[in-house]
Scaffold this motif. Structure first.
Motif, PDB file in Angstrom:
ATOM      1  N   LYS A 136       0.811  -1.221   0.000  1.00 13.68           N
ATOM      2  CA  LYS A 136       0.000   0.000   0.000  1.00 13.68           C
ATOM      3  C   LYS A 136       0.844   1.271   0.000  1.00 13.68           C
ATOM      4  O   LYS A 136       0.369   2.323  -0.404  1.00 13.68           O
ATOM      5  N   ASN A 137       2.080   1.174   0.463  1.00 12.42           N
ATOM      6  CA  ASN A 137       2.940   2.348   0.624  1.00 12.42           C
ATOM      7  C   ASN A 137       4.285   2.142  -0.058  1.00 12.42           C
ATOM      8  O   ASN A 137       5.331   2.428   0.521  1.00 12.42           O
ATOM      9  N   PHE A 138       4.239   1.648  -1.285  1.00  7.30           N
ATOM     10  CA  PHE A 138       5.492   1.277  -1.961  1.00  7.30           C
ATOM     11  C   PHE A 138       6.427   2.477  -2.154  1.00  7.30           C
ATOM     12  O   PHE A 138       7.645   2.339  -2.010  1.00  7.30           O
ATOM     13  N   GLY A 139       5.901   3.629  -2.448  1.00  6.02           N
ATOM     14  CA  GLY A 139       6.748   4.817  -2.609  1.00  6.02           C
ATOM     15  C   GLY A 139       7.519   5.120  -1.330  1.00  6.02           C
ATOM     16  O   GLY A 139       8.715   5.425  -1.360  1.00  6.02           O
ATOM     17  N   GLU A 140       6.837   5.032  -0.207  1.00  5.67           N
ATOM     18  CA  GLU A 140       7.503   5.238   1.084  1.00  5.67           C
ATOM     19  C   GLU A 140       8.563   4.162   1.323  1.00  5.67           C
ATOM     20  O   GLU A 140       9.657   4.453   1.814  1.00  5.67           O
ATOM     21  N   MET A 141       8.259   2.915   0.948  1.00  2.78           N
ATOM     22  CA  MET A 141       9.218   1.816   1.134  1.00  2.78           C
ATOM     23  C   MET A 141      10.477   2.060   0.305  1.00  2.78           C
ATOM     24  O   MET A 141      11.591   1.844   0.768  1.00  2.78           O
ATOM     25  N   ARG A 142      10.289   2.526  -0.923  1.00  2.00           N
ATOM     26  CA  ARG A 142      11.443   2.821  -1.782  1.00  2.00           C
ATOM     27  C   ARG A 142      12.304   3.911  -1.156  1.00  2.00           C
ATOM     28  O   ARG A 142      13.525   3.822  -1.140  1.00  2.00           O
ATOM     29  N   ARG A 143      11.655   4.944  -0.650  1.00  2.00           N
ATOM     30  CA  ARG A 143      12.383   6.053  -0.027  1.00  2.00           C
ATOM     31  C   ARG A 143      13.139   5.571   1.221  1.00  2.00           C
ATOM     32  O   ARG A 143      14.313   5.860   1.394  1.00  2.00           O
ATOM     33  N   ARG A 144      12.470   4.803   2.059  1.00  2.00           N
ATOM     34  CA  ARG A 144      13.107   4.300   3.282  1.00  2.00           C
ATOM     35  C   ARG A 144      14.252   3.338   2.979  1.00  2.00           C
ATOM     36  O   ARG A 144      15.259   3.308   3.690  1.00  2.00           O
ATOM     37  N   LYS A 151      16.358   3.508   0.731  1.00  2.00           N
ATOM     38  CA  LYS A 151      17.587   4.235   0.377  1.00  2.00           C
ATOM     39  C   LYS A 151      18.436   4.504   1.616  1.00  2.00           C
ATOM     40  O   LYS A 151      19.642   4.676   1.535  1.00  2.00           O
ATOM     41  N   GLU A 152      17.799   4.523   2.777  1.00  2.00           N
ATOM     42  CA  GLU A 152      18.503   4.771   4.041  1.00  2.00           C
ATOM     43  C   GLU A 152      19.010   3.476   4.678  1.00  2.00           C
ATOM     44  O   GLU A 152      20.107   3.423   5.196  1.00  2.00           O
ATOM     45  N   GLU A 153      18.165   2.440   4.659  1.00  2.00           N
ATOM     46  CA  GLU A 153      18.524   1.155   5.256  1.00  2.00           C
ATOM     47  C   GLU A 153      17.618   0.080   4.678  1.00  2.00           C
ATOM     48  O   GLU A 153      16.501   0.377   4.258  1.00  2.00           O
ATOM     49  N   PRO A 154      18.079  -1.160   4.652  1.00  2.00           N
ATOM     50  CA  PRO A 154      17.244  -2.233   4.110  1.00  2.00           C
ATOM     51  C   PRO A 154      15.951  -2.390   4.915  1.00  2.00           C
ATOM     52  O   PRO A 154      15.923  -2.146   6.119  1.00  2.00           O
ATOM     53  N   LEU A 155      14.898  -2.797   4.227  1.00  2.00           N
ATOM     54  CA  LEU A 155      13.620  -3.086   4.873  1.00  2.00           C
ATOM     55  C   LEU A 155      13.337  -4.573   4.716  1.00  2.00           C
ATOM     56  O   LEU A 155      13.589  -5.156   3.661  1.00  2.00           O
ATOM     57  N   TYR A 156      12.778  -5.167   5.756  1.00  2.00           N
ATOM     58  CA  TYR A 156      12.487  -6.590   5.772  1.00  2.00           C
ATOM     59  C   TYR A 156      10.975  -6.753   5.759  1.00  2.00           C
ATOM     60  O   TYR A 156      10.288  -6.291   6.666  1.00  2.00           O
ATOM     61  N   VAL A 157      10.475  -7.397   4.720  1.00  2.00           N
ATOM     62  CA  VAL A 157       9.033  -7.532   4.542  1.00  2.00           C
ATOM     63  C   VAL A 157       8.602  -8.876   5.120  1.00  2.00           C
ATOM     64  O   VAL A 157       9.133  -9.930   4.750  1.00  2.00           O
ATOM     65  N   SER A 158       7.630  -8.804   6.025  1.00  2.00           N
ATOM     66  CA  SER A 158       7.158 -10.031   6.658  1.00  2.00           C
ATOM     67  C   SER A 158       5.762 -10.378   6.179  1.00  2.00           C
ATOM     68  O   SER A 158       4.952  -9.513   5.871  1.00  2.00           O
ATOM     69  N   ASP A 159       5.534 -11.655   6.121  1.00  2.00           N
ATOM     70  CA  ASP A 159       4.214 -12.185   5.841  1.00  2.00           C
ATOM     71  C   ASP A 159       3.701 -12.717   7.173  1.00  2.00           C
ATOM     72  O   ASP A 159       4.477 -13.201   7.989  1.00  2.00           O
ATOM     73  N   ARG A 160       2.446 -12.627   7.392  1.00  2.00           N
ATOM     74  CA  ARG A 160       1.891 -13.038   8.681  1.00  2.00           C
ATOM     75  C   ARG A 160       2.344 -14.425   9.103  1.00  2.00           C
ATOM     76  O   ARG A 160       2.682 -14.651  10.255  1.00  2.00           O
ATOM     77  N   ASN A 161       2.341 -15.356   8.180  1.00  2.00           N
ATOM     78  CA  ASN A 161       2.597 -16.755   8.529  1.00  2.00           C
ATOM     79  C   ASN A 161       4.048 -17.184   8.342  1.00  2.00           C
ATOM     80  O   ASN A 161       4.525 -18.058   9.041  1.00  2.00           O
ATOM     81  N   ASP A 162       4.735 -16.587   7.373  1.00  2.00           N
ATOM     82  CA  ASP A 162       6.060 -17.080   6.998  1.00  2.00           C
ATOM     83  C   ASP A 162       7.220 -16.289   7.585  1.00  2.00           C
ATOM     84  O   ASP A 162       8.365 -16.616   7.326  1.00  2.00           O
ATOM     85  N   GLY A 163       6.951 -15.251   8.328  1.00  2.00           N
ATOM     86  CA  GLY A 163       8.033 -14.414   8.828  1.00  2.00           C
ATOM     87  C   GLY A 163       8.595 -13.564   7.702  1.00  2.00           C
ATOM     88  O   GLY A 163       7.920 -13.279   6.725  1.00  2.00           O
TER      89      GLY A 163
END
Length: 121
Positions: free
Chosen positions: A24-32, A34-46
């Motif tokens: 829902k917030n992909f633009g924000e994720m792209r911006r963030r 650039k500063e540090e990696p983001l780890y995307v979690s799924d409810r069941n799979d971590g």
């Protein structure tokens, strides 16, 4: 970049985002990212996905390739050392290594087909 401790990545809770929030917030994720990696979690799979900026990804890819090349050289050096130390080793002819068909093709190559200056640019 992330710190590795005892073979595991360490990162802060603020770097973990849910997959629905990321979508829902992909633009924000792209911006963030650039500063540090983001780890995307799924409810069941971590955590199943990492978002990084291109410069970080490129640096990681180049470093990985450099390690692969160095490992190849290290392996070759070890094999050469072992071969040099083996007094019972026997030479193997190129024909035996290439096989009959490939050796015949190699013999038919014209050594002057490529000018020396083109070989050593």
């Amino acid at each position: 970049m992330d710190i590795v401790r005892e073979g595991k990545l360490t990162f802060g809770r603020d770097q973990v985002v849910t997959s629905s929030h990321a979508a829902k917030n992909f633009g924000e994720m792209r911006r963030r990212a650039k500063e540090e990696p983001l780890y995307v979690s799924d409810r069941n799979d971590g955590i199943d996905t990492v978002i990084v900026d291109f410069d970080t990804f490129e640096a990681l890819a180049v470093e990985l390739e450099n390690f692969r090349v160095q490992r190849l050289y290290d392996t070759a050096a070890i094999r050469l050392q072992k071969g040099d130390a083996d007094l019972t080793r026997q030479p193997v002819g190129l024909a035996e290594v290439l096989g009959e068909k490939s050796y015949a093709e190699w013999l038919s190559l014209d050594a002057d087909a490529i000018a020396d200056k083109d070989l050593f640019e």
